[in-house]
Design an enzyme around this catalytic site. Sequence first.
Site, PDB file in Angstrom:
ATOM      1  N   LYS A 238       0.839  -1.208   0.000  1.00 37.31           N
ATOM      2  CA  LYS A 238       0.000   0.000   0.000  1.00 37.31           C
ATOM      3  C   LYS A 238       0.867   1.248   0.000  1.00 37.31           C
ATOM      4  O   LYS A 238       0.606   2.200  -0.728  1.00 37.31           O
ATOM      5  CB  LYS A 238      -0.899   0.025   1.248  1.00 37.31           C
TER       6      LYS A 238
ATOM      7  N   GLN B 211      -5.554  -1.484   9.846  1.00 34.51           N
ATOM      8  CA  GLN B 211      -5.507  -2.838   9.269  1.00 34.51           C
ATOM      9  C   GLN B 211      -6.188  -3.846  10.216  1.00 34.51           C
ATOM     10  O   GLN B 211      -5.838  -3.931  11.391  1.00 34.51           O
ATOM     11  CB  GLN B 211      -4.033  -3.224   9.041  1.00 34.51           C
TER      12      GLN B 211
ATOM     13  N   ASP C  67     -11.656   3.097   3.942  1.00 30.66           N
ATOM     14  CA  ASP C  67     -11.928   1.658   3.879  1.00 30.66           C
ATOM     15  C   ASP C  67     -13.435   1.388   3.782  1.00 30.66           C
ATOM     16  O   ASP C  67     -13.850   0.269   3.477  1.00 30.66           O
ATOM     17  CB  ASP C  67     -11.394   0.991   5.161  1.00 30.66           C
TER      18      ASP C  67
END
Length: 304
Positions: free
Chosen positions: A53, A97, A120
Amino acid sequence: MTAQLIDGKAIAAEIRGEVGLRAAKLTEQGVRPGLGVVLVGGDPASQVYVRMKTRACEEAGIMARDILPGGDITQADLLAIVDDLNADPDVHGILVQLPLPKHLNETEVTERIDPSKDVDGFHPVNQGRMAQGSPEAFRPATPAGIQELIKRTGIDTSGRHVVIVGRSNIVGMPMSTIMLQKEDGANATVTVAHSRTKNLAEVTRLGEILIVAVGRPEMITGDMVREGAVVIDVGVNRVDDPSSERGYRLVGDVAFDEAFERASWITPVPGGVGPMTIAMLLKNTVTAAERALRTVASTQPSMG
Ligand code: NAP
């Protein structure tokens, strides 16, 4: 029939290129898009993903700030990190995460993220807005990427039967919501199957478009695929392979060779859905930065 391949790598590169142009334009206007990534603990698979990422951000001109607290961080300290990122004007997108270590409360952490920075798309505000068809909603990257793959391959979804196998909060469930929307690349008739579904093969064979997100290697065999179907394989599974240098290889949730003989289009694993997830995350981050710039512009006093 044999299938044509849906090239996720190429389509993701196209999107990353578009994101790069938007990021450059923002940077010219004095706003460099920024993504804050929080990775708790040292899970090696997550570390690899976070590094990918970060690299993709840098290539697209997005500032990536990685925050890597130890696995023993307290809930209060993790929430304080999220609060800092929420308050930081240089950070437009925040990603924590998942999964988090067991002692931490994921729901509380997810809900602490400012919805306008929730790239997200897991905050209930964004999930609710998405279900209501609001264009303001940030959509979760994987299902949004699948829709984009289908659209950019030129596959029509309107009025077609989409069967989704899997109902997770990150893939199957939001995928069904997206496919039901009254919009280009959706307007589908949707069936969602899961572990309690009876006669799964009868259900999957109904799918003109079959999207599989189960996490079981090659579970969907050729006979479960309708002749001429579009097959989207979300699964990424490691299976032992002594003949490979690494000792394993990656396979999807679909038995590729068998499905290839019946499908009209199919995504490979790797190189199908996977590359789209990061591309869509970057896209959401640039969108968040553009919105932040518009908000600043609209609140500044007029010079006229
Ligand atoms: P998950 O949270 O474990 O959900 C799996 C879903 O599959 C559940 O809804 C489960 O049903 C269903 N299921 C399990 N066994 C089944 C069976 N025998 N028959 C029918 N349904 C069954 O998984 P996930 O997070 O959605 O991920 C799925 C796969 O996609 C994994 O391989 C993951 O690595 C991959 N993935 C890839 C990306 C990417 O970027 N390429 C992103 C996310 C995930 P119940 O709800 O009834 O338990």
